[in-house]
Design an enzyme around this catalytic site. Structure first.
Site, PDB file in Angstrom:
ATOM      1  CE  LYS A 172      -3.862  -2.997  -1.230  1.00  0.00           C
ATOM      2  NZ  LYS A 172      -3.762  -1.814  -2.081  1.00  0.00           N
ATOM      3  CE  LYS A 241       2.103   3.215  -0.282  1.00  0.00           C
ATOM      4  NZ  LYS A 241       0.676   2.999  -0.680  1.00  0.00           N
TER       5      LYS A 241
END
Length: 306
Positions: A172, A241
């Site tokens: 991811k 992030k």
């Protein structure tokens, strides 16, 4: 005793449409989110609403989580009122993006209590969540993940990327860094082109017919940027992030990523300049301000005259 097929925790931009798709596919859900409005929407759609994450987990054999940050995921699973304190939820499927190390850490704590963490981050944005076209990066032991696939396929395309927690997260953050790199360089080139007098729609058409084609030129710019809506649905803080998590993993593995580092810097500049809640597509606005030019489509009257 469990009484629902799944509990679903986290009913935000991604979670609510995913939970809705599972309901529409005929699965019974018990849901929790601290946002009362989100819970009311899901209740109206047919879900049962719990008063806490722990109560939701006690009522289903499988918990699905869609949460914003690693700290929130850790608290919801391992905290004092976390899922591991409930008797249900033998399998915990984390659809969030926590990074490989947090996934491994939580999986180890869950295993000590006889639970299995299935690492299953997603990609495709809010539109993909609504339309059931997400990419789901599934990692976990075969006995746990195989029964989940039919339900998860209602959310999108399921890719089995590994046998252990952390492998899905690695996939991811790699994917997200590549996607953000495409957005950043497309923003820079579109501003340069606009300042040179090129038409934005023509630029996008050329990029998409040539070797510059990427997810920003095919999707984000036509739908969310050239409209000046900047409404892709992922905040710049979350995007930054994800880039940080990827680069931290690169440091651990000893892989240099100078391009990725530059992309992260651009994300942080945008976050600091426009605020953490700005849409990630607003990277363009920062480049525009530096260049003192805006990327605008031609008015319809001007296009008709041509």
């Amino acid at each position: 005793m469990t009484s629902h097929d799944f509990c679903f925790i986290g009913l935000g931009t991604m979670g609510r449409p995913m939970a809705t798709r599972l309901l529409n596919a005929g699965y019974s859900l018990i849901c929790y989110d601290p946002n009362a409005e989100s819970c009311a929407t899901m209740q109206a759609a047919g879900a049962t609403i719990a008063s806490s994450a722990q109560e939701a987990a006690a009522a289903a054999p499988v918990a699905l989580l869609s949460l914003p940050t690693p700290d929130v995921v850790r608290a919801v699973i391992c905290g004092d009122a976390g899922l591991l304190g409930a008797e249900g939820a033998a399998i915990i499927v984390d659809l969030s993006t926590t990074g490989p190390q947090v996934a491994k850490e939580i999986a180890a704590v869950a295993a000590e209590q006889g639970r299995t963490l299935v690492d299953c981050p997603i990609s495709g944005g809010a539109e993909g969540a609504r339309n059931g076209t997400l990419a789901l990066m599934l990692a976990g032991p075969e006995a746990a993940v195989t029964p989940l696939v039919p339900a998860l396929e209602h959310l999108g395309n399921v890719f089995r990327v590994g046998d252990s927690a952390g492998q899905g997260q690695t996939m991811k953050v790699l994917n997200n860094l590549m996607s953000t790199a495409a957005l950043a360089i497309t923003s820079e080139t579109m501003v340069l082109g606009a300042k040179s007098g090129l038409d934005p729609d023509s630029m996008i058409a050329v990029f998409n017919a040539g070797s510059g084609r990427n997810t920003a030129t095919t999707d984000k710019f036509p739908k969310h940027v050239l409209t000046r809506a900047f409404d892709f649905g992922m905040s710049i803080a979350l995007s930054a992030k994800d880039a940080r998590l990827c680069l931290e993993e690169a440091d651990r593995m000893g892989v240099p990523m100078p391009v990725g580092t530059a992309v992260r810097q651009m994300l942080m500049l945008t976050r600091d300049h426009l605020g953490p809640d700005a849409d990630m597509t607003e990277i363009l606005r920062v480049v525009e301000q530096w260049a003192k030019v805006e990327v605008h489509r031609k008015p319809a009257s001007q296009e008709a005259a041509q």
